[in-house]
Scaffold this motif. Structure first.
Motif, PDB file in Angstrom:
ATOM      1  N   VAL A  97     -16.434  34.221  -9.667  1.00  0.00           N
ATOM      2  CA  VAL A  97     -15.324  33.772  -8.830  1.00  0.00           C
ATOM      3  C   VAL A  97     -14.350  33.041  -9.753  1.00  0.00           C
ATOM      4  O   VAL A  97     -14.634  31.942 -10.210  1.00  0.00           O
ATOM      5  CB  VAL A  97     -15.799  32.853  -7.685  1.00  0.00           C
ATOM      6  CG1 VAL A  97     -14.616  32.454  -6.807  1.00  0.00           C
ATOM      7  CG2 VAL A  97     -16.886  33.528  -6.859  1.00  0.00           C
ATOM      8  N   TYR A  98     -13.229  33.701 -10.050  1.00  0.00           N
ATOM      9  CA  TYR A  98     -12.219  33.166 -10.954  1.00  0.00           C
ATOM     10  C   TYR A  98     -11.079  32.528 -10.176  1.00  0.00           C
ATOM     11  O   TYR A  98     -10.710  33.017  -9.099  1.00  0.00           O
ATOM     12  CB  TYR A  98     -11.586  34.296 -11.777  1.00  0.00           C
ATOM     13  CG  TYR A  98     -12.305  34.664 -13.030  1.00  0.00           C
ATOM     14  CD1 TYR A  98     -11.965  34.082 -14.245  1.00  0.00           C
ATOM     15  CD2 TYR A  98     -13.311  35.627 -13.018  1.00  0.00           C
ATOM     16  CE1 TYR A  98     -12.616  34.444 -15.421  1.00  0.00           C
ATOM     17  CE2 TYR A  98     -13.963  35.991 -14.194  1.00  0.00           C
ATOM     18  CZ  TYR A  98     -13.605  35.396 -15.387  1.00  0.00           C
ATOM     19  OH  TYR A  98     -14.252  35.750 -16.533  1.00  0.00           O
ATOM     20  N   ASP A  99     -10.502  31.507 -10.762  1.00  0.00           N
ATOM     21  CA  ASP A  99      -9.217  31.008 -10.309  1.00  0.00           C
ATOM     22  C   ASP A  99      -8.238  32.166 -10.522  1.00  0.00           C
ATOM     23  O   ASP A  99      -8.262  32.815 -11.578  1.00  0.00           O
ATOM     24  CB  ASP A  99      -8.838  29.784 -11.160  1.00  0.00           C
ATOM     25  CG  ASP A  99      -7.445  29.326 -10.854  1.00  0.00           C
ATOM     26  OD1 ASP A  99      -7.281  28.536  -9.917  1.00  0.00           O
ATOM     27  OD2 ASP A  99      -6.518  29.788 -11.551  1.00  0.00           O
ATOM     28  N   SER A 100      -7.388  32.453  -9.539  1.00  0.00           N
ATOM     29  CA  SER A 100      -6.531  33.639  -9.635  1.00  0.00           C
ATOM     30  C   SER A 100      -5.566  33.561 -10.819  1.00  0.00           C
ATOM     31  O   SER A 100      -5.268  34.586 -11.451  1.00  0.00           O
ATOM     32  CB  SER A 100      -5.777  33.873  -8.331  1.00  0.00           C
ATOM     33  OG  SER A 100      -5.017  32.735  -7.991  1.00  0.00           O
ATOM     34  N   THR A 101      -5.093  32.372 -11.165  1.00  0.00           N
ATOM     35  CA  THR A 101      -4.202  32.225 -12.318  1.00  0.00           C
ATOM     36  C   THR A 101      -4.948  32.516 -13.613  1.00  0.00           C
ATOM     37  O   THR A 101      -4.435  33.218 -14.493  1.00  0.00           O
ATOM     38  CB  THR A 101      -3.602  30.806 -12.354  1.00  0.00           C
ATOM     39  OG1 THR A 101      -2.953  30.560 -11.105  1.00  0.00           O
ATOM     40  CG2 THR A 101      -2.620  30.638 -13.485  1.00  0.00           C
ATOM     41  N   ALA A 102      -6.170  31.992 -13.744  1.00  0.00           N
ATOM     42  CA  ALA A 102      -6.983  32.236 -14.943  1.00  0.00           C
ATOM     43  C   ALA A 102      -7.289  33.730 -15.081  1.00  0.00           C
ATOM     44  O   ALA A 102      -7.234  34.280 -16.179  1.00  0.00           O
ATOM     45  CB  ALA A 102      -8.272  31.421 -14.893  1.00  0.00           C
ATOM     46  N   TRP A 103      -7.603  34.403 -13.961  1.00  0.00           N
ATOM     47  CA  TRP A 103      -7.908  35.831 -14.021  1.00  0.00           C
ATOM     48  C   TRP A 103      -6.670  36.630 -14.431  1.00  0.00           C
ATOM     49  O   TRP A 103      -6.765  37.573 -15.221  1.00  0.00           O
ATOM     50  CB  TRP A 103      -8.476  36.346 -12.704  1.00  0.00           C
ATOM     51  CG  TRP A 103      -8.757  37.811 -12.786  1.00  0.00           C
ATOM     52  CD1 TRP A 103      -8.084  38.818 -12.179  1.00  0.00           C
ATOM     53  CD2 TRP A 103      -9.763  38.447 -13.589  1.00  0.00           C
ATOM     54  NE1 TRP A 103      -8.603  40.038 -12.539  1.00  0.00           N
ATOM     55  CE2 TRP A 103      -9.641  39.838 -13.404  1.00  0.00           C
ATOM     56  CE3 TRP A 103     -10.752  37.970 -14.441  1.00  0.00           C
ATOM     57  CZ2 TRP A 103     -10.470  40.757 -14.034  1.00  0.00           C
ATOM     58  CZ3 TRP A 103     -11.584  38.894 -15.078  1.00  0.00           C
ATOM     59  CH2 TRP A 103     -11.438  40.260 -14.861  1.00  0.00           C
ATOM     60  N   ALA A 104      -5.501  36.258 -13.922  1.00  0.00           N
ATOM     61  CA  ALA A 104      -4.272  36.959 -14.284  1.00  0.00           C
ATOM     62  C   ALA A 104      -4.034  36.873 -15.797  1.00  0.00           C
ATOM     63  O   ALA A 104      -3.645  37.862 -16.425  1.00  0.00           O
ATOM     64  CB  ALA A 104      -3.083  36.388 -13.520  1.00  0.00           C
ATOM     65  N   ARG A 105      -4.290  35.700 -16.386  1.00  0.00           N
ATOM     66  CA  ARG A 105      -4.157  35.548 -17.845  1.00  0.00           C
ATOM     67  C   ARG A 105      -5.152  36.444 -18.576  1.00  0.00           C
ATOM     68  O   ARG A 105      -4.811  37.142 -19.522  1.00  0.00           O
ATOM     69  CB  ARG A 105      -4.394  34.091 -18.256  1.00  0.00           C
ATOM     70  CG  ARG A 105      -3.177  33.215 -18.216  1.00  0.00           C
ATOM     71  CD  ARG A 105      -3.414  31.878 -18.916  1.00  0.00           C
ATOM     72  NE  ARG A 105      -4.681  31.240 -18.611  1.00  0.00           N
ATOM     73  CZ  ARG A 105      -4.881  30.373 -17.614  1.00  0.00           C
ATOM     74  NH1 ARG A 105      -3.889  30.043 -16.817  1.00  0.00           N
ATOM     75  NH2 ARG A 105      -6.056  29.842 -17.418  1.00  0.00           N
ATOM     76  N   LEU A 106      -6.411  36.426 -18.127  1.00  0.00           N
ATOM     77  CA  LEU A 106      -7.446  37.237 -18.781  1.00  0.00           C
ATOM     78  C   LEU A 106      -7.167  38.730 -18.666  1.00  0.00           C
ATOM     79  O   LEU A 106      -7.434  39.491 -19.587  1.00  0.00           O
ATOM     80  CB  LEU A 106      -8.816  36.933 -18.188  1.00  0.00           C
ATOM     81  CG  LEU A 106      -9.458  35.633 -18.621  1.00  0.00           C
ATOM     82  CD1 LEU A 106     -10.725  35.379 -17.813  1.00  0.00           C
ATOM     83  CD2 LEU A 106      -9.783  35.669 -20.098  1.00  0.00           C
ATOM     84  N   ALA A 107      -6.662  39.146 -17.523  1.00  0.00           N
ATOM     85  CA  ALA A 107      -6.401  40.565 -17.286  1.00  0.00           C
ATOM     86  C   ALA A 107      -5.348  41.111 -18.245  1.00  0.00           C
ATOM     87  O   ALA A 107      -5.324  42.310 -18.527  1.00  0.00           O
ATOM     88  CB  ALA A 107      -5.970  40.786 -15.842  1.00  0.00           C
ATOM     89  N   MET A 108      -4.484  40.239 -18.789  1.00  0.00           N
ATOM     90  CA  MET A 108      -3.437  40.667 -19.708  1.00  0.00           C
ATOM     91  C   MET A 108      -3.916  40.718 -21.155  1.00  0.00           C
ATOM     92  O   MET A 108      -3.233  41.266 -22.013  1.00  0.00           O
ATOM     93  CB  MET A 108      -2.236  39.731 -19.583  1.00  0.00           C
ATOM     94  CG  MET A 108      -1.566  39.837 -18.217  1.00  0.00           C
ATOM     95  SD  MET A 108      -0.249  38.651 -17.970  1.00  0.00           S
ATOM     96  CE  MET A 108       0.876  39.081 -19.280  1.00  0.00           C
ATOM     97  N   GLU A 109      -5.098  40.159 -21.434  1.00  0.00           N
ATOM     98  CA  GLU A 109      -5.610  40.135 -22.800  1.00  0.00           C
ATOM     99  C   GLU A 109      -6.120  41.506 -23.227  1.00  0.00           C
ATOM    100  O   GLU A 109      -6.499  42.326 -22.404  1.00  0.00           O
ATOM    101  CB  GLU A 109      -6.752  39.110 -22.921  1.00  0.00           C
ATOM    102  CG  GLU A 109      -6.284  37.685 -22.817  1.00  0.00           C
ATOM    103  CD  GLU A 109      -7.429  36.689 -22.950  1.00  0.00           C
ATOM    104  OE1 GLU A 109      -8.593  37.105 -23.128  1.00  0.00           O
ATOM    105  OE2 GLU A 109      -7.141  35.484 -22.872  1.00  0.00           O
ATOM    106  N   GLN A 110      -6.140  41.706 -24.544  1.00  0.00           N
ATOM    107  CA  GLN A 110      -6.657  42.943 -25.115  1.00  0.00           C
ATOM    108  C   GLN A 110      -8.185  42.951 -25.034  1.00  0.00           C
ATOM    109  O   GLN A 110      -8.803  41.903 -24.951  1.00  0.00           O
ATOM    110  CB  GLN A 110      -6.235  43.060 -26.581  1.00  0.00           C
ATOM    111  CG  GLN A 110      -4.740  43.175 -26.779  1.00  0.00           C
ATOM    112  CD  GLN A 110      -4.182  44.473 -26.218  1.00  0.00           C
ATOM    113  OE1 GLN A 110      -4.827  45.512 -26.266  1.00  0.00           O
ATOM    114  NE2 GLN A 110      -2.982  44.415 -25.676  1.00  0.00           N
TER     115      GLN A 110
END
Length: 164
Positions: A97-110
């Protein structure tokens, strides 16, 4: 209560004491977001019928602080316990269960993602990761048993729900 009967597992702080997963166990997990909803969100997952005493829930309460620094509110792992006790338990499924902001950052990573989004709640994203390969020697008893208990992301999505 017989092992195969449906039981409700009240989780959160209690989950660490939970044992093996029965086929219809429900696992709940507290979740919140930056702006917490009026009542806390939880999640439920109905385990596949193939899951038995060879599958366990893994909680790492000591990891809570580390997870929080990564934007993870909570995590649950479901592991296959090999019949060959010289082999290490292997993950079948992880739900974060991720904080939505943290997940958005991770989703953009390589690089490969930790898992895939299966649901959203206010301020949170529910992520599931499954075993991509069978870690046991082909044809061996544990390989066959691990494969029998493997789950797809579509099956996770159908068995998962966000609850209040």
């Amino acid at each position: 209560m017989k092992y195969k009967e449906m039981i409700a597992v009240v989780c959160g702080a209690v989950l660490a004491a939970c044992g093996p997963v029965t086929p219809a166990d429900r696992m709940s997990d507290s979740a919140g977001g930056e702006a917490a909803p009026p009542r806390p969100l939880s999640w439920a997952f109905e385990a596949p019928s193939s899951w038995d005493e060879q599958v366990r829930i893994v909680n790492e309460p000591d990891e809570a602080a580390r997870l929080a620094t990564q934007g993870i509110h909570s995590a649950r792992m479901f592991e296959y316990l090999p019949r060959d006790t010289t082999e290490a338990p292997q993950p079948l499924l992880g739900i974060w269960v991720y904080d939505s902001t943290a997940w958005a950052r991770l989703a953009m990573e390589q690089g490969p993602p930790r898992g895939e989004e299966i649901a959203r709640g206010p301020g949170v994203v529910y992520i599931a990761g499954i075993a991509r390969t069978n870690p046991f020697s082909a044809g061996g008893a544990d390989s066959v048993e691990f494969q029998r208990r493997s789950i797809t992301l579509d099956e996770v999505r159908r068995a998962f729900r966000v609850v209040r």
